[in-house]
Design an enzyme around this catalytic site. Structure first.
Site, short mmCIF file in Angstrom:
data_model
loop_
_atom_site.label_atom_id
_atom_site.label_comp_id
_atom_site.label_asym_id
_atom_site.label_seq_id
_atom_site.Cartn_x
_atom_site.Cartn_y
_atom_site.Cartn_z
N LYS A 196 35.07 7.18 88.85
CA LYS A 196 35.15 5.89 88.15
C LYS A 196 35.14 4.79 89.20
O LYS A 196 36.04 4.69 90.03
CB LYS A 196 36.42 5.84 87.31
CG LYS A 196 36.59 4.51 86.59
CD LYS A 196 37.78 4.52 85.67
CE LYS A 196 37.96 3.16 85.02
NZ LYS A 196 39.15 3.13 84.16
N LYS A 249 31.25 6.90 85.78
CA LYS A 249 31.40 5.64 85.06
C LYS A 249 31.37 4.48 86.02
O LYS A 249 32.07 4.55 87.03
CB LYS A 249 32.73 5.67 84.30
CG LYS A 249 33.06 4.42 83.55
CD LYS A 249 34.46 4.49 83.02
CE LYS A 249 34.81 3.12 82.51
NZ LYS A 249 36.20 2.92 82.36
#
Ligand code: PBG
Ligand code: ZN
Length: 325
Positions: A196, A249
């Site tokens: 992330k 992400k």
């Protein structure tokens, strides 16, 4: 063999020929739709920076869930906005908290739908950070781990089908796995936000979840967009700690990371087509500058082509409508 023996245009001549040689097919089965849940009654509040996205009070979820399910979308990812935020994120592991209530409700009227719950403290802390903040304003990794595990267990107790930790603390996957197993939830999978990145693409989400950090940034726990070897290490650690699905992400600016992760590990891989990626297309469409549907389809296809098995997207409902046609 070169031209003129080879002419690539031969197989582009008709729709049926193009379909025969199509290499990537996006399916409704690949999609997960994110939902924001709030306290109160009769509420369906539009998120200004994300046209078409709403915050729902628990009692208003039924109709939305019915629609998602009837479109054939296999799962939803829930984010909660609590009534009370404090420094210790107490509402996050409240057995009667907003997410815990929402999960119970959804599983009641739509048991077939896979309900995934985001585990993180930032929606529940008054400072908006994903972990507990020490007096010196640094994030306390190991103290946060305990709270995240408690939060995950209350989600599982409410009926969550999958736990998705997005906090980026070190060791959280293993810690959550142990806590779930101990409480009798050995069968509940973990989808970890493994790679992330610290991204500007989350801005509209922080609007929707009211979770922008009050001071500093998330750079001490989220990843530097410059790094890909680190993503490999992060994914490897999460798999070792028991992650059933790993996630990259955002998606669009990180297609290379998705591809590398999938090729390196062959593990079930998800990609989060985040809020900013959605809002950019919506904004340009509102200006009449692009064809929204075509762009949305192209973006989702590119994420699949890069190697994602699962795509979490605010455009999932629109895409499902297109794909079902
Ligand atoms: C919370 C969380 C965020 C997103 C998912 N979980 C925001 C953040 O880290 O700031 C972003 C999702 C999106 O932008 O759509 N940890
Ligand atoms: Zn967070």
């Amino acid at each position: 063999m070169a031209f003129p023996a080879t002419r690539l245009r031969r197989l582009r001549a008709s729709r049926s020929l193009r379909n025969l040689v199509k290499e990537t097919v996006l399916s409704v089965d690949d999609l997960i739709y994110p939902l924001f849940v709030i306290h109160g009654k009769g509420k369906k509040i539009p998120v200004e920076s994300m046209p078409g996205v709403f915050q729902f009070s628990v009692d208003m979820l039924k109709e939305e869930i019915k629609q998602i399910h009837s479109l054939g979308i296999p799962g939803v990812l829930l984010f909660g906005i609590p009534e009370i935020k404090d420094s210790m994120a107490s509402s996050a592991h409240d057995k009667n908290g907003v997410i815990q209530q929402a999960v119970k409700k959804i599983k009641e009227f739509c048991p077939e739908l896979t309900v995934i719950t985001d585990v993180c403290l930032c929606e529940y802390t008054d400072h908006g950070h994903c972990g507990i903040v020490d007096p010196d304003k640094t994030i306390n990794n190991d103290l946060s781990l305990e709270l995240l595990a408690r939060q995950a267990v209350t989600h599982a107790m409410a009926g969550s089908d999958m736990i998705a930790p997005s906090d980026m603390m070190d060791g959280r996957v293993g810690n959550i796995r142990r806590a779930l197993d101990l409480e009798g939830f050995a069968g509940i999978p973990i989808m970890s936000y493994s790679a992330k990145y610290c991204s500007g693409f989350y801005a509209p989400f922080r609007d929707a979840a009211d979770s922008a950090p009050a001071f500093g940034s998330r750079k001490t726990y989220q990843m530097d967009p410059a790094n890909v070897s680190e993503a490999i290490r992060a994914v490897r650690l999460d798999i070792e700690e028991g992650a059933d699905i790993v996630m990259v992400k955002p998606a669009l600016a990180y297609l290379d990371v998705i591809k590398t992760v999938k090729e390196t590990f062959g593990h079930p891989t998800a990609a989060f087509n985040v809020s900013g990626e959605y809002s950019l297309i919506k904004a340009a469409a509102a200006m009449g500058w692009i064809d929204e549907k075509a762009l949305q389809a192209e973006v989702l296809l590119s994420i699949k082509r890069a190697g994602a098995d699962i795509i979490i997207s605010y455009a999932a409902k629109d895409a499902a409508q297109m794909l079902n046609r």
